[in-house]
Design an enzyme around this catalytic site. Structure first.
Site, PDB file in Angstrom:
ATOM      1  N   ASP A   7       0.329  -1.221  -0.070  1.00  0.00           N
ATOM      2  CA  ASP A   7       0.136  -0.521  -0.060  1.00  0.00           C
ATOM      3  C   ASP A   7       0.854   0.933   0.025  1.00  0.00           C
ATOM      4  OD1 ASP A   7      -2.266   1.569   0.353  1.00  0.00           O
ATOM      5  OD2 ASP A   7      -2.064   2.056   2.643  1.00  0.00           O
ATOM      6  N   SER A   8       0.297   2.557  -0.185  1.00  0.00           N
ATOM      7  CA  SER A   8       0.938   3.309  -0.099  1.00  0.00           C
ATOM      8  C   SER A   8       1.296   4.231   1.036  1.00  0.00           C
ATOM      9  CB  SER A   8       0.558   5.118  -0.749  1.00  0.00           C
ATOM     10  OG  SER A   8      -0.809   4.435  -0.358  1.00  0.00           O
ATOM     11  N   TYR A  39       0.053   8.111  -3.136  1.00  0.00           N
ATOM     12  CA  TYR A  39      -0.083   8.001  -4.591  1.00  0.00           C
ATOM     13  C   TYR A  39      -1.381   8.725  -5.020  1.00  0.00           C
ATOM     14  CZ  TYR A  39       3.187   4.309  -3.665  1.00  0.00           C
ATOM     15  OH  TYR A  39       4.319   3.326  -3.450  1.00  0.00           O
ATOM     16  N   GLY A  40      -2.352   9.117  -4.279  1.00  0.00           N
ATOM     17  CA  GLY A  40      -3.787   9.531  -4.504  1.00  0.00           C
ATOM     18  C   GLY A  40      -3.924  10.838  -5.679  1.00  0.00           C
ATOM     19  N   CYS A  70      -4.092  -1.413  -1.941  1.00  0.00           N
ATOM     20  CA  CYS A  70      -4.091   0.262  -2.219  1.00  0.00           C
ATOM     21  C   CYS A  70      -5.026   0.517  -3.264  1.00  0.00           C
ATOM     22  CB  CYS A  70      -2.664   0.873  -2.814  1.00  0.00           C
ATOM     23  SG  CYS A  70      -2.363   2.541  -3.036  1.00  0.00           S
ATOM     24  N   ASN A  71      -6.115   1.209  -3.231  1.00  0.00           N
ATOM     25  CA  ASN A  71      -7.039   1.155  -4.219  1.00  0.00           C
ATOM     26  C   ASN A  71      -6.811   2.334  -5.759  1.00  0.00           C
ATOM     27  OD1 ASN A  71     -10.199   0.770  -3.521  1.00  0.00           O
ATOM     28  ND2 ASN A  71      -9.517   1.871  -1.566  1.00  0.00           N
ATOM     29  N   THR A  72      -5.333   3.086  -5.113  1.00  0.00           N
ATOM     30  CA  THR A  72      -4.775   3.834  -6.052  1.00  0.00           C
ATOM     31  C   THR A  72      -4.718   2.817  -7.030  1.00  0.00           C
ATOM     32  OG1 THR A  72      -5.361   5.590  -4.687  1.00  0.00           O
ATOM     33  CG2 THR A  72      -3.798   6.217  -6.953  1.00  0.00           C
ATOM     34  N   GLU A 147      -3.792   9.884   8.606  1.00  0.00           N
ATOM     35  CA  GLU A 147      -2.533   9.728   8.689  1.00  0.00           C
ATOM     36  C   GLU A 147      -2.150  10.697  10.378  1.00  0.00           C
ATOM     37  OE1 GLU A 147       0.229   8.352   7.358  1.00  0.00           O
ATOM     38  OE2 GLU A 147      -1.134   7.375   5.856  1.00  0.00           O
ATOM     39  N   CYS A 179     -11.117   3.125  -0.137  1.00  0.00           N
ATOM     40  CA  CYS A 179      -9.506   3.718   0.097  1.00  0.00           C
ATOM     41  C   CYS A 179      -9.789   3.047   1.097  1.00  0.00           C
ATOM     42  CB  CYS A 179      -9.524   5.625   0.101  1.00  0.00           C
ATOM     43  SG  CYS A 179      -8.325   5.813   1.041  1.00  0.00           S
ATOM     44  N   THR A 180      -8.420   2.749   1.108  1.00  0.00           N
ATOM     45  CA  THR A 180      -7.286   1.437   2.645  1.00  0.00           C
ATOM     46  C   THR A 180      -7.878   2.753   3.617  1.00  0.00           C
ATOM     47  OG1 THR A 180      -4.990   1.706   2.177  1.00  0.00           O
ATOM     48  CG2 THR A 180      -6.252   0.332   0.960  1.00  0.00           C
ATOM     49  N   HIS A 181      -7.715   3.294   3.607  1.00  0.00           N
ATOM     50  CA  HIS A 181      -7.754   4.603   5.307  1.00  0.00           C
ATOM     51  C   HIS A 181      -9.103   5.004   5.901  1.00  0.00           C
ATOM     52  CE1 HIS A 181      -3.741   5.354   3.677  1.00  0.00           C
ATOM     53  NE2 HIS A 181      -3.667   6.017   4.848  1.00  0.00           N
TER      54      HIS A 181
END
Ligand code: DGL
Length: 256
Positions: A7-8, A39-40, A70-72, A147, A179-181
């Site tokens: 993932d990013s 990355y987004g 990671c979706n992006t 984050e 989105c993973t977050h």
């Protein structure tokens, strides 16, 4: 077997958590590119290059299966990685879409993600091909909120309201956290969207998707790699995985 995820940053740990819960007798290697997150808001070429570098490192660790957590990166790099590597490679988009198709009753689905994921239209294309009406919205401030560990309270609620108000009058019954977050903001998002909207993510469905490929190793090691320290890294590892786990630092591209 050994499964590699990248993932990013830290968000992909939500996918790792679902996989470890489902497959306790498998070895995992996780790479979070914290030096280059997000990355987004990067170009497709850059996301593809970073994804190739991350995947190459994981292959050098001997993984048998690769998950782009990671979706992006899944939006832009899935096909390239499948072409470049001979092991099975999975992204998080198809599993998320399947989950949405199983969930929606009125066939009106919202998708929230990074600017890159939304403008790639990867979710939109797949959902529309199944006859779903899609409403997408980029929510770029969600990643820095997570984050920073701001997962609830007044600031989180106001940012959620700022982005999601326009989705509230679209009569959607399902909202994909693309989105993973975002799963870390799920309680605030659910509260804002109300009971008529099911809020879903790809973690569980990705774990199900790979089931035919999973073989028990009889061991359960976990190696975590990140490309930079960040002040909230230890806090987020413990929050997501439920235990403190040491990580190693790595520089990409990695000379192996
Ligand atoms: N992991 C990214 C995703 O799922 C979110 C963070 C980023 O922008 O890099 O799209």
């Amino acid at each position: 077997m050994k499964i590699g995820l990248f993932d990013s940053g830290v968000g992909g740990l939500t996918v790792l958590k679902a996989l470890r819960d489902k497959y306790p007798e498998v070895d995992f290697v996780y790479l979070g590119d914290t030096a280059r997150v997000p990355y987004g808001n990067k170009s497709a070429q850059t996301v593809i290059r970073y994804s190739l570098e991350g995947a190459e490192f994981l292959l050098s660790e001997g993984v048998d299966l690769l998950i782009i957590a990671c979706n992006t990166a899944s939006s832009y790099a899935l096909d390239v990685l499948r072409e470049n590597f001979s092991i099975p490679v999975f992204g998080v988009i198809e599993p998320g879409v399947k989950h949405a198709l199983d969930t929606t009753k009125n066939r009106r689905v919202g998708v929230i993600g990074t600017k890159a994921t939304v403008s790639s239209d990867a979710y939109g294309r797949l959902l529309r091909s199944k006859g779903i009406e899609v409403f997408q919205k980029a929510c770029p401030l969600f990643v820095p909120l997570v984050e920073e560990g701001i997962l609830n309270g007044d600031i989180a609620q106001r940012v959620v309201e700022y982005y999601l108000t326009e989705l509230k009058d679209k009569d959607i019954d399902t909202l994909i956290l693309a989105c993973t977050h975002y799963p870390l903001l799920k309680p605030v998002i659910e509260e804002f969207m109300g009971e008529s909207v099911k809020v879903i993510d790809s973690a569980e469905s990705t774990a199900l998707e790979i089931m035919p490929f999973v073989e028990r190793s009889g061991s359960s090691s976990l190696s975590l790699y990140f490309t930079d320290h960040s002040p909230s890294l230890n806090f987020l590892i413990e929050l997501i995985l439920g235990e403190p786990i040491d990580y190693k630092l790595l520089t990409l591209p990695c000379k192996v």
